[in-house]
Design an enzyme around this catalytic site. Structure first.
Site, short mmCIF file in Angstrom:
data_model
loop_
_atom_site.label_atom_id
_atom_site.label_comp_id
_atom_site.label_asym_id
_atom_site.label_seq_id
_atom_site.Cartn_x
_atom_site.Cartn_y
_atom_site.Cartn_z
N GLY A 59 0.83 -1.20 0.00
CA GLY A 59 0.00 0.00 0.00
C GLY A 59 0.86 1.24 0.00
O GLY A 59 2.06 1.16 0.29
N CYS A 86 5.37 -6.15 1.51
CA CYS A 86 5.74 -4.73 1.39
C CYS A 86 5.14 -3.92 2.54
O CYS A 86 5.56 -4.08 3.68
CB CYS A 86 5.36 -4.20 0.03
SG CYS A 86 6.28 -2.73 -0.39
N HIS A 177 7.42 -7.69 -3.92
CA HIS A 177 6.08 -8.08 -4.38
C HIS A 177 6.13 -9.43 -5.12
O HIS A 177 6.42 -9.46 -6.31
CB HIS A 177 5.51 -7.02 -5.32
CG HIS A 177 5.08 -5.78 -4.60
ND1 HIS A 177 3.85 -5.65 -4.03
CD2 HIS A 177 5.74 -4.64 -4.34
CE1 HIS A 177 3.75 -4.47 -3.45
NE2 HIS A 177 4.90 -3.82 -3.62
N GLU A 179 3.70 -11.12 -6.08
CA GLU A 179 2.53 -11.28 -6.93
C GLU A 179 2.72 -10.77 -8.35
O GLU A 179 1.96 -11.10 -9.24
CB GLU A 179 1.30 -10.59 -6.30
CG GLU A 179 1.33 -9.06 -6.21
CD GLU A 179 2.05 -8.53 -4.96
OE1 GLU A 179 2.99 -9.19 -4.50
OE2 GLU A 179 1.68 -7.45 -4.48
N GLY A 232 -21.26 -10.26 -25.52
CA GLY A 232 -19.95 -10.24 -24.89
C GLY A 232 -19.76 -11.51 -24.05
O GLY A 232 -20.72 -12.25 -23.81
N VAL A 233 -18.53 -11.74 -23.62
CA VAL A 233 -18.22 -12.97 -22.91
C VAL A 233 -19.01 -13.08 -21.60
O VAL A 233 -19.58 -14.12 -21.28
CB VAL A 233 -16.71 -13.05 -22.58
CG1 VAL A 233 -16.37 -14.35 -21.89
CG2 VAL A 233 -15.89 -12.90 -23.83
N LYS A 376 -11.94 -12.09 -15.01
CA LYS A 376 -12.25 -12.27 -16.44
C LYS A 376 -11.73 -13.60 -16.99
O LYS A 376 -12.43 -14.30 -17.70
CB LYS A 376 -11.64 -11.11 -17.22
CG LYS A 376 -12.04 -11.06 -18.66
CD LYS A 376 -13.28 -10.24 -18.80
CE LYS A 376 -13.73 -10.09 -20.22
NZ LYS A 376 -14.97 -9.32 -20.29
#
Ligand code: XMP
Length: 520
Positions: A59, A86, A177, A179, A232-233, A376
């Site tokens: 953050g 972090c 990080h 990720e 759309g998907v 998504k």
């Protein structure tokens, strides 16, 4: 909140730009996790959520500042593993009796290399295969004294406490990080963490499908559901899933506002009728929309007109089938995550993205949102699981107001025809060159400018158009796609030769920010 059948990991968000990536990495490891802003994580919340492990995100704040964000003390007395990343590392050290100092002349931003201090920390199994690991650092403050019980397991030149841990309590803290993409083996660290926490890895698409179907049946009972299908998907996957759960109790409405791409309406409606035999109203309302848009050139005005008419048309068709009790929407997890705001002020509206948000209250319907927990790419995986064709699953996003916002200035039917043809040639080129799946979104914008050209022996005075193609992860930021000059030249030639009404083609090389993806 939500799902109770899975082991759950809690991510406490302190506002890092990349918190969502932590959730992505964990979901890839079949772990169910949720992100909650630190303000929402109270002691009662913790009891209720009952996490099997907790991750404290990065953050922008400084733990040294008064009133800086903290998790409740109980995070450390739940008896579950905790990983601080972090800012999460610093807050952890400070709360557990260590010390943090501001900067130290060498704030570390970007690539760094961590080397192991002591081997055999189970968390780090599979790491350091080459003796050191590339990681991504982004910090100003640093830990100057680690908390009692902690040991150092990895260092980098500027971060002597790059990896620390108290294995007895299963508390771990990293300054970098893990990720992000720039920590190439970061996944290993998460693997180690969830292994130590004893996760079963039971979050799979097959399981999700079964559970989602059961939940939809339970929520809807014998009620009627209506769904606005855009092609759309998200709305497609939601519709197919709900159809599988409740069959004919679902009706889909496909509103054709006359602003779709070439052959798009036929493709969408055809696919659903042929493959799914699902009750579908094809509402061709193009005259209504295009008449209302005559003479309108302001982008926000266009969005408002389209949004309002969409609701009216949808209500009309819902009434034809005798109304419905539920409205299905393809809302995704990123739309649901509450964002962390330190300033508390409202953010600026850049574009009012069109949605059907006003509908449920107006029509007195409850929402069915079976994709609320998914990202998504998970929606795409679910679509595959449900047997949707790849051509559908891989489609580029298409905005609700359609070609209206790709035709800057006033919209006319003639301009829309020209735009559709040019767009079809451009997409055909992209597909032929095998580039479609590398690109997040590609389209043509027809510019409200005529330019002089020469074709054969004659003078032309036709429209100019701009090609747009971007790469992006979520549409929030984007880079223009680096086509080769050969590709651009060939595409420009094809458009000018095949599309009457265009005599000049440009390529838009603006990134987002400062541009936006669409032209309006
Ligand atoms: P921008 O242009 O804001 O677009 O960079 C980001 C993403 O959002 C889509 N977009 C819209 N989608 N209604 C929508 O449903 C809208 O009004 C709208 N405006 C932009 C855009 O296509 C891109 O994927």
């Amino acid at each position: 909140m939500t799902d109770t059948s899975h082991d759950r990991l809690l991510i406490v968000d302190f506002g890092s730009q990349v918190t969502q990536l932590i959730a992505r990495r964990l979901r890839e490891l079949n772990v169910y996790c949720e992100i909650h802003p630190f303000q929402a994580v109270t002691s009662e919340f913790l009891t209720d959520f009952a996490p099997k492990a907790v991750i404290l995100s990065g953050g922008p704040a400084s733990v040294i500042d008064e009133g800086s964000p903290r998790p409740p003390e109980e995070v450390f007395s739940l008896g579950v593993p905790v990983l601080g990343i972090c800012y999460g590392q610093q807050v952890m050290m400070q709360m557990l009796g260590g010390h943090v100092e501001r900067g130290h002349g060498t704030a570390e931003f970007g690539r760094a290399y961590v080397t192991p201090e002591v081997d055999r920390l189970p968390l780090l199994e599979g790491w350091f295969t080459e003796g050191r690991e590339q990681v991504w650092m982004s910090h100003g403050d640093h830990v100057s004294r680690i908390a009692p019980g902690f040991k150092v397991f990895g260092t980098s030149p500027a971060a002597p406490f790059a990896i620390t841990g108290d294995p007895a309590r299963n508390f771990y803290a990293v300054q970098f990080h893990p990720e992000v993409h720039h920590t190439p083996n970061g996944r290993k660290l998460f693997e180690g963490f969830i292994r130590l926490a004893g996760f079963k890895g039971d979050w799979t698409m097959g399981a999700y499908r079964e559970e989602a179907i059961a939940k939809i049946r339970e929520q809807v009972g014998g009620g009627k559901v209506i769904c606005a299908l855009s092609g759309g998907v998200d709305s497609s996957v939601a519709a197919v899933l709900i159809h599988e759960a409740i069959g004919e109790q679902l009706t889909c409405v496909y509103v054709d506002h006359g602003l779709m791409r070439q052959d798009e309406s036929e493709q969408v409606v055809g696919m659903f009728r042929e493959h799914y035999n699902l009750p579908l109203i094809h509402a061709d309302e193009s005259d209504l929309f295009l008449t209302a848009l005559e003479g309108v050139s302001d982008p926000e005005q266009k969005r408002k007109i389209i949004g309002k008419l969409f609701i009216e048309v949808f209500e009309k068709h819902a009434a034809e089938i005798g109304g419905a009790d539920f409205l299905a929407q393809g809302t995704l997890y990123p739309d649901v995550i509450e964002s962390v705001s330190f300033s508390g002020g409202p953010s600026v509206t850049i574009k009012s993205h069109h949605n059907v948000g006003g509908l449920p209250e107006r029509m007195n319907m409850q929402l069915v949102e079976p994709l609320r927990e998914l990202f998504k790419d998970e929606v795409r995986a679910l679509g595959r699981e449900l047997g949707l064709p790849q051509s559908f699953i891989g489609r580029h996003p298409f905005p609700g107001p359609g070609l209206a916002i790709r035709c800057p200035g006033e919209i006319t039917r003639d301009k829309l025809d020209i735009l559709r043809k040019a767009d079809a040639v451009y997409i055909d080129q992209i597909r032929k060159h095998g580039l479609y799946d590398e690109i997040w979104q590609a389209f043509v914008a027809l510019l409200p400018v005529r330019t002089v050209g020469v074709m054969g022996d004659g003078r032309t005075y036709d429209y100019a158009c701009a090609l747009r193609a971007v790469t992006s992860v979520d549409g929030m930021t984007a880079d223009y796609y680096p086509f080769t000059h050969e590709f651009l030249g060939e595409t420009a030639t094809r458009i000018i030769n095949e599309v009457q009404g265009i005599n000049r083609v440009t390529y838009d090389i603006t990134s987002k920010p400062p541009g936006t993806i669409e032209w309006e």
